[in-house]
Design a protein around this motif. Sequence first.
Motif, mmCIF file in Angstrom:
data_model
loop_
_atom_site.group_PDB
_atom_site.id
_atom_site.type_symbol
_atom_site.label_atom_id
_atom_site.label_comp_id
_atom_site.label_asym_id
_atom_site.label_seq_id
_atom_site.Cartn_x
_atom_site.Cartn_y
_atom_site.Cartn_z
ATOM 1 N N GLN A 54 6.040 0.483 9.034
ATOM 2 C CA GLN A 54 7.124 -0.318 8.465
ATOM 3 C C GLN A 54 6.640 -1.692 8.016
ATOM 4 O OE1 GLN A 54 10.173 -1.192 11.429
ATOM 5 N NE2 GLN A 54 8.739 -0.800 13.077
ATOM 6 N N ASP A 55 5.390 -2.009 8.304
ATOM 7 C CA ASP A 55 4.811 -3.295 7.928
ATOM 8 C C ASP A 55 3.975 -3.107 6.656
ATOM 9 O OD1 ASP A 55 3.274 -5.652 7.691
ATOM 10 O OD2 ASP A 55 3.339 -5.989 9.846
ATOM 11 N N GLU A 56 4.398 -3.737 5.568
ATOM 12 C CA GLU A 56 3.690 -3.569 4.290
ATOM 13 C C GLU A 56 2.284 -4.143 4.341
ATOM 14 O OE1 GLU A 56 6.822 -5.272 1.755
ATOM 15 O OE2 GLU A 56 6.886 -3.317 0.761
ATOM 16 N N HIS A 77 5.962 3.923 3.597
ATOM 17 C CA HIS A 77 6.522 2.676 4.129
ATOM 18 C C HIS A 77 7.871 2.973 4.752
ATOM 19 C CE1 HIS A 77 8.610 -1.406 3.429
ATOM 20 N NE2 HIS A 77 7.943 -1.432 4.577
ATOM 21 N N ASP A 78 7.880 3.101 6.081
ATOM 22 C CA ASP A 78 9.111 3.448 6.781
ATOM 23 C C ASP A 78 8.887 3.282 8.275
ATOM 24 O OD1 ASP A 78 11.698 4.354 7.250
ATOM 25 O OD2 ASP A 78 11.497 6.114 5.954
ATOM 26 N N ASN A 79 9.966 3.412 9.030
ATOM 27 C CA ASN A 79 9.890 3.463 10.481
ATOM 28 C C ASN A 79 9.629 4.904 10.900
ATOM 29 O OD1 ASN A 79 10.714 3.574 13.326
ATOM 30 N ND2 ASN A 79 11.601 1.567 12.982
ATOM 31 N N ASP A 134 9.197 -4.914 10.206
ATOM 32 C CA ASP A 134 9.487 -4.712 8.790
ATOM 33 C C ASP A 134 10.126 -5.995 8.271
ATOM 34 O OD1 ASP A 134 10.384 -4.071 6.270
ATOM 35 O OD2 ASP A 134 11.452 -2.262 6.865
ATOM 36 N N ASN A 220 13.476 -5.156 16.871
ATOM 37 C CA ASN A 220 12.955 -3.966 16.179
ATOM 38 C C ASN A 220 13.494 -2.647 16.726
ATOM 39 O OD1 ASN A 220 10.792 -5.194 14.300
ATOM 40 N ND2 ASN A 220 10.356 -6.150 16.275
#
Length: 316
Positions: A54-56, A77-79, A134, A220
């Motif tokens: 989730q962290d770009e 890009h997701d949880n 994120d 989070n």
Amino acid sequence: MEFKHTSVLLDEVIDGLCIRPDGIYIDGTLGGGGHSFEIASRLTRGGRLIGIDQDEDALAAAGERLAPFADRVIYVHDNYENMENAVRSFFEDGISTGRINGILLDLGVSSYQLDNPERGFSYRADAPLDMRMDRGASLSAKDILNDYSAGELTRILRDYGEEKMAARIAANIVSAREKGPLETTGQLVEIIEKSIPMKMREKGGNPCKRTFQAIRIACNRELEVLEDSLDTMIDLLAPGGRLCIITFHSLEDRIVKNAFRRNENPCTCPPEFPVCVCGKTSKGRVITRKPILPGREELAENRRSASAKLRIFEKK
């Protein structure tokens, strides 16, 4: 800042996954790609690795690190709580259940996130109150500290940080924000230090650690996401597939241990019943009766590995 993160229990994870060269693997917490590099290096062109984060910043760093394996790595890009949707889109027929050979979660906060003041994870530097994994998420640490009631804050500090002085810290947070909104980690540190008696501060390391952990977990939804995702991840595994999870505190480890046991033995019949009548069958077996811990050499090289525990489940 350069994205740095030393992969914890690396050899143990690779051994635990029992990697097939043509298999499909998921790193649900891709980070800087340390574990994934070793996974991808063991895959042939027929194998695939799906990296989720989730962290770009982590995805960008992992993309550079894993560039030699561009033909076998897919980035999402997701949880990881949305893992099933991400995996379903990977298959042409849309069916993902029972087709993954291995899944890894490393639930630690990366060194980059801890050491980058802008992220607000650390109590060692004055920075904006953020703590979002994120950075596009709506809820930040600042929102929690300024908007939640004293009761809600007490619950978070007590349940997620196991903080004995939770009520006093919460009361002092509410009192401080009446003079103006809390904006920085430095303000939170000052409140914590004011709230904890000197005798208690002399024991157990930095007194801020528990509160910062608790706020980060709440921000989070870390425990909620973990608890809600474990059964789904086990269902995604193919027969013989393995789920490897590295935890860093007792709250996470307890959730993983209990979920693994429940999936190994889901029977809900009373003990006095001679045979099972509930119809619930085992999904597999727990490989690690006791968690795997870092060895002496790893502990000497990486002090942040000290609290790491690896548990492994194998699908039936």
